[in-house]
Design an enzyme around this catalytic site. Structure first.
Site, PDB file in Angstrom:
ATOM      1  CB  SER A 180      -7.735   1.246   1.391  1.00  0.00           C
ATOM      2  OG  SER A 180      -8.110   0.408   0.307  1.00  0.00           O
ATOM      3  CE1 TYR A 239      -3.535  -2.175   2.240  1.00  0.00           C
ATOM      4  CE2 TYR A 239      -5.759  -2.262   1.336  1.00  0.00           C
ATOM      5  CZ  TYR A 239      -4.535  -1.629   1.447  1.00  0.00           C
ATOM      6  OH  TYR A 239      -4.317  -0.445   0.779  1.00  0.00           O
TER       7      TYR A 239
END
Length: 248
Positions: free
Chosen positions: A142, A155
């Site tokens: 990401s 995350y």
């Protein structure tokens, strides 16, 4: 000839969002697709949707945080196909919390799916990938591996770990003819980000950080994955190389 003709591709988290777009794109390009998702109903529906378009797809309910289920997944791939040409480690979850209030259970939940799931799938698939001779592993990281957003520490940390893991695996797997890359998408229009972008203020903030001033589409990521999965991507020298002989 289609770009993934006769290839076997396994996509984790393939029932929705980015994973579903990758599965559909790979099938359209000729791959036999295995959709592994913990949501059995959505996984079956995604596979059925591919089949209705004359693609080849099956689903295997799998929670990648459970090593027994990962082993069962790879056993089924071995039984049905005997090899694996493409592995896409896409399954992932997020947990929004201020770090000072982030409890161990929430941290572990994110880490077990995002990091441990990627580790286990890449490790347990090794023998199947080696049989391909021109295999590709694609880990979905990401933008937040390098650019942090408040309340997403678990995350972000997990995606940073995936990026670092990818670099290590690229070196370790290359002598066996296995390419390992990662994709680091930005803000993609999926249900995961939709939980936040439904708020106009958050949507405006995120778009202001995006050069194209639009959220990415799952197909954007699928197109990049298609290149990395195809034989158009650079290939490693394989076991027969002089480098491998010297390394041994």
């Amino acid at each position: 000839m289609r770009r993934l003709e006769d290839k076997v591709a396994l996509i984790t988290g393939g029932a929705a969002g980015i994973g579903k777009a990758i599965a559909e794109t790979f099938a359209k390009e000729g791959a036999e697709v295995i959709i592994a998702d913990r949501n059995a109903e959505d996984g079956a529906a995604a596979a059925a949707g591919i089949v209705t378009k004359n693609g080849a797809a099956i689903s295997q309910p799998t929670d990648v945080s459970d090593i027994a289920q990962v082993k069962a997944l790879m056993d089924r791939v071995a039984e049905l196909f005997g090899r694996l040409d493409i592995l896409v480690n896409n399954a992932g979850i997020g947990e929004r919390s201020d770090f000072r209030h982030l409890d161990d259970e929430a941290w572990d939940r994110v880490w077990q799916v995002n990091v441990d799931g990627t580790v286990r799938c890449a490790r347990e698939a090794f023998d199947l990938l080696r049989k391909s001779g021109r295999a590709s592993v694609i880990n979905v990281s990401s933008l937040m591996a390098n650019k942090h957003t408040r309340q997403m520490s678990a995350y972000s940390a997990s995606k940073g770990a995936i990026s670092a893991l990818t670099r290590s695996l690229a070196v370790e797997y290359a002598p066996y003819g296995i390419r390992v890359n990662h994709l680091a998408p930005g803000y993609i229009d999926t249900d995961m980000i939709g939980r936040f972008t439904g708020n106009p203020l958050i949507a405006k903030l995120l778009l202001g950080q995006t050069p194209l001033r639009r959220f990415g589409a799952p197909q954007d990521v699928a197109n990049a994955a298609l290149f990395l999965a195809s034989d158009e991507a650079p290939t490693s020298p394989g076991r027969g190389s002089r480098w491998m002989a010297a390394w041994r």
